[in-house]
Enzyme design. Structure first.
Site, mmCIF file in Angstrom:
data_model
loop_
_atom_site.group_PDB
_atom_site.id
_atom_site.type_symbol
_atom_site.label_atom_id
_atom_site.label_comp_id
_atom_site.label_asym_id
_atom_site.label_seq_id
_atom_site.Cartn_x
_atom_site.Cartn_y
_atom_site.Cartn_z
ATOM 1 N N ARG A 108 13.778 43.423 24.721
ATOM 2 C CA ARG A 108 14.245 42.682 25.837
ATOM 3 C C ARG A 108 15.045 43.660 27.019
ATOM 4 O O ARG A 108 14.775 43.473 28.183
ATOM 5 C CB ARG A 108 15.270 41.679 25.894
ATOM 6 C CG ARG A 108 14.792 40.685 25.085
ATOM 7 C CD ARG A 108 15.908 39.337 24.637
ATOM 8 N NE ARG A 108 16.337 38.719 26.103
ATOM 9 C CZ ARG A 108 17.265 37.688 26.079
ATOM 10 N NH1 ARG A 108 17.960 37.284 24.840
ATOM 11 N NH2 ARG A 108 17.593 37.193 26.913
ATOM 12 N N GLU A 123 17.597 28.226 37.528
ATOM 13 C CA GLU A 123 17.145 27.920 35.995
ATOM 14 C C GLU A 123 15.969 27.341 35.888
ATOM 15 O O GLU A 123 15.669 26.320 36.658
ATOM 16 C CB GLU A 123 18.216 27.157 35.171
ATOM 17 C CG GLU A 123 17.987 26.975 33.746
ATOM 18 C CD GLU A 123 18.937 25.994 33.300
ATOM 19 O OE1 GLU A 123 19.940 26.170 32.464
ATOM 20 O OE2 GLU A 123 18.727 24.483 33.762
ATOM 21 N N SER A 124 14.806 27.708 34.952
ATOM 22 C CA SER A 124 13.679 27.098 34.617
ATOM 23 C C SER A 124 13.679 26.136 33.192
ATOM 24 O O SER A 124 14.738 26.337 32.634
ATOM 25 C CB SER A 124 12.556 28.082 34.427
ATOM 26 O OG SER A 124 12.769 28.602 33.074
ATOM 27 N N GLU A 146 7.135 37.871 36.715
ATOM 28 C CA GLU A 146 8.016 38.114 35.697
ATOM 29 C C GLU A 146 7.244 39.108 34.858
ATOM 30 O O GLU A 146 5.874 39.243 34.812
ATOM 31 C CB GLU A 146 8.579 37.066 35.119
ATOM 32 C CG GLU A 146 9.379 37.442 33.708
ATOM 33 C CD GLU A 146 10.545 38.269 34.278
ATOM 34 O OE1 GLU A 146 10.325 39.225 34.552
ATOM 35 O OE2 GLU A 146 11.727 37.741 33.889
ATOM 36 N N HIS A 192 11.816 37.415 39.755
ATOM 37 C CA HIS A 192 12.243 37.198 38.507
ATOM 38 C C HIS A 192 13.211 38.185 37.926
ATOM 39 O O HIS A 192 13.560 39.254 38.417
ATOM 40 C CB HIS A 192 11.093 37.065 37.541
ATOM 41 C CG HIS A 192 9.944 36.265 38.303
ATOM 42 N ND1 HIS A 192 9.944 34.871 37.672
ATOM 43 C CD2 HIS A 192 9.371 36.205 39.109
ATOM 44 C CE1 HIS A 192 9.151 34.249 38.295
ATOM 45 N NE2 HIS A 192 8.553 34.824 39.157
ATOM 46 N N GLY A 193 14.048 37.862 36.733
ATOM 47 C CA GLY A 193 14.927 38.800 36.344
ATOM 48 C C GLY A 193 14.485 40.241 36.126
ATOM 49 O O GLY A 193 15.026 41.272 36.875
ATOM 50 N N ARG A 209 16.798 35.827 42.400
ATOM 51 C CA ARG A 209 16.000 35.468 41.379
ATOM 52 C C ARG A 209 16.124 33.993 41.054
ATOM 53 O O ARG A 209 17.010 33.337 41.808
ATOM 54 C CB ARG A 209 16.881 35.946 39.949
ATOM 55 C CG ARG A 209 16.203 35.594 38.764
ATOM 56 C CD ARG A 209 16.924 35.994 37.457
ATOM 57 N NE ARG A 209 16.302 35.339 36.227
ATOM 58 C CZ ARG A 209 16.736 35.085 35.032
ATOM 59 N NH1 ARG A 209 18.155 35.453 34.867
ATOM 60 N NH2 ARG A 209 16.229 34.886 33.967
ATOM 61 N N HIS A 210 14.984 33.298 40.812
ATOM 62 C CA HIS A 210 14.648 31.959 40.803
ATOM 63 C C HIS A 210 15.747 31.095 40.045
ATOM 64 O O HIS A 210 16.399 31.829 39.207
ATOM 65 C CB HIS A 210 13.275 31.455 40.032
ATOM 66 C CG HIS A 210 13.160 31.926 38.502
ATOM 67 N ND1 HIS A 210 13.760 31.230 37.661
ATOM 68 C CD2 HIS A 210 12.809 33.199 38.061
ATOM 69 C CE1 HIS A 210 13.681 31.916 36.447
ATOM 70 N NE2 HIS A 210 13.196 32.935 36.675
ATOM 71 N N ARG A 223 8.372 28.929 39.911
ATOM 72 C CA ARG A 223 9.863 28.768 39.506
ATOM 73 C C ARG A 223 10.565 29.647 40.928
ATOM 74 O O ARG A 223 11.174 29.235 41.387
ATOM 75 C CB ARG A 223 10.303 29.161 38.545
ATOM 76 C CG ARG A 223 9.945 30.623 38.072
ATOM 77 C CD ARG A 223 10.272 30.463 36.345
ATOM 78 N NE ARG A 223 10.185 31.913 35.640
ATOM 79 C CZ ARG A 223 8.876 32.187 35.302
ATOM 80 N NH1 ARG A 223 7.844 31.336 35.091
ATOM 81 N NH2 ARG A 223 8.874 33.432 34.440
HETATM 82 O O1 2PG Z 1 11.905 34.987 29.189
HETATM 83 C C1 2PG Z 1 11.956 35.868 30.116
HETATM 84 O O2 2PG Z 1 10.641 35.696 30.990
HETATM 85 C C2 2PG Z 1 13.014 36.815 30.612
HETATM 86 C C3 2PG Z 1 13.708 36.024 31.961
HETATM 87 O O3 2PG Z 1 14.195 34.767 31.807
HETATM 88 O O4 2PG Z 1 13.856 36.826 29.547
HETATM 89 P P1 2PG Z 1 14.800 38.069 29.509
HETATM 90 O O5 2PG Z 1 15.925 37.734 29.585
HETATM 91 O O6 2PG Z 1 14.492 38.607 27.969
HETATM 92 O O7 2PG Z 1 14.603 39.314 30.414
#
Ligand code: 2PG
Length: 342
Positions: free
Chosen positions: A227, A99-100, A200, A270-271, A96-97, A146
């Site tokens: 979320r 911190e942005s 993402e 991404h997350g 996962r990237h 990112r």
């Molecule tokens: O804002 C976002 O794009 C994501 C990842 O940072 O947030 P979340 O934690 O709600 O998945």
């Protein structure tokens, strides 16, 4: 114009991606592959193929078996000291990237293209240290900066010192203008493929909103549902399920074949796009994936062996040895890197 060399040996077609136009054979058709990769096709019957059509033509052959070989690792290559893992296992690294700037500000980011903070840069470099002994033959990133920054910064730490190069296949001109004219330089490169499908999850009307203020306004439960539920999308955005549909399909169609063909792959994404890929790799249920959280900049390692994904690393441990359980093949790769570099 045909920009590929075609050799015929008994029962085998060999295509060498040469100087910019490159090919991959899958189900008998020829597609683009990253430059510098050699493709071998075992023909099921000698002489069955009949024609090679220019550009992205089709070889009319019945292929019984295909394999894609990194020329650096090919047995015929003169480079004998190139380290490699045992041929029946490949490594898959997910990162996962870091911190942005919007992670730092606690804003919903989704598909907004925000760069890393200084801390994110440091996280990416640290992630690179943790994978510096693990083979990487190909890199996939999302289309967002990112993830691309993270991949590139991580690779500055890799001990093999190949150069990651972003492929530009978006147009014929982009392809032509990014050609490399040295086979040796190609061998010392790692193709980087940027794909929007790994982006993402699109956060719809939440993009740019502060997460805390949104919870205060709509209620903690509602925002948690947006979320972390599996199939409830945020207003005008993608649910995790929708994100998984495109990210996992891309993984199956484009990344898994590379692993199957013997390449070790790093994915920087991404997350939520990675949560959906991990759901597929670890065969998590839609309930189990809800509680899966990924930290920024922590690389996760899988071994792909006999069509199975075996998780070798915990996302939480702080050191390389704490994170990964090395396989014998990885230990050998690391030892060969030591021998090569000392
Ligand atoms: O804002 C976002 O794009 C994501 C990842 O940072 O947030 P979340 O934690 O709600 O998945």
């Amino acid at each position: 114009m045909v920009n590929a060399m075609l050799h015929q040996t008994v029962g085998t077609l060999q295509l060498l991606g040469n100087f910019g136009t490159h090919y991959e054979i899958r189900n008998d058709s020829v597609n683009l592959i990253p430059r510098g990769f050699k493709v071998e096709v075992e023909l099921s019957k000698r002489g069955i193929y009949s024609s090679w059509e220019g550009k992205l033509g089709v070889i009319r052959a019945s292929a019984s078996q295909t394999s894609v070989v990194d020329p650096v690792l090919a047995p015929s290559n003169n480079v004998t000291h190139e380290p490699r893992t045992k041929s029946n296992e490949t490594a898959l690294i997910l990162i996962r990237h870091g911190e942005s700037l919007w992670n730092e500000k606690n804003l919903f980011t989704g598909c907004v293209d925000v760069p890393l903070t200084k801390k994110g840069v440091e996280e990416a470099i640290e992630a690179g240290r943790r994978i510096s002994n693990i083979p990487v033959d190909m890199i996939f990133t999302s289309a967002l900066i990112r993830a691309q920054m993270t991949a590139m910064l991580a690779m500055t730490q890799h001990r093999r010192k190949k150069v990651p190069i972003i492929m530009h296949n978006e147009s014929e001109q982009a392809k032509a203008w990014s050609q490399i004219y040295s086979e040796e330089t190609i061998k010392q490169s790692i193709p980087v493929i940027a794909a929007w499908q790994l982006n993402e999850r699109m956060y719809g009307e939440l993009q740019g909103l502060n997460k805390q203020e949104t919870a205060d306004r709509f209620g903690k439960e509602k925002v948690h549902e947006w979320r972390r539920s599996y199939d409830i999308p945020p207003p005008d955005g993608e649910s995790l399920e929708m994100c998984a549909q495109r990210a996992v399909a891309y993984f199956k169609d484009n990344i898994e074949p590379q692993l199957q063909s013997g390449k070790s792959v790093m994915i920087a994404a991404h997350g939520n796009s990675l949560r959906s890929i991990i759901m597929y790799l670890d065969q998590l249920t839609s309930q189990e994936v809800i509680s899966l959280e990924l930290s920024t900049g922590i690389p996760m390692l899988y071994i792909f062996k006999e069509d199975n994904f075996i998780r070798r690393g915990s996302p939480v441990a702080p050191t390389e040895t704490g994170v990964y359980a090395y396989t014998r093949g990885l230990a050998q790769y690391r030892q060969k890197l030591d021998e090569m570099l000392h």
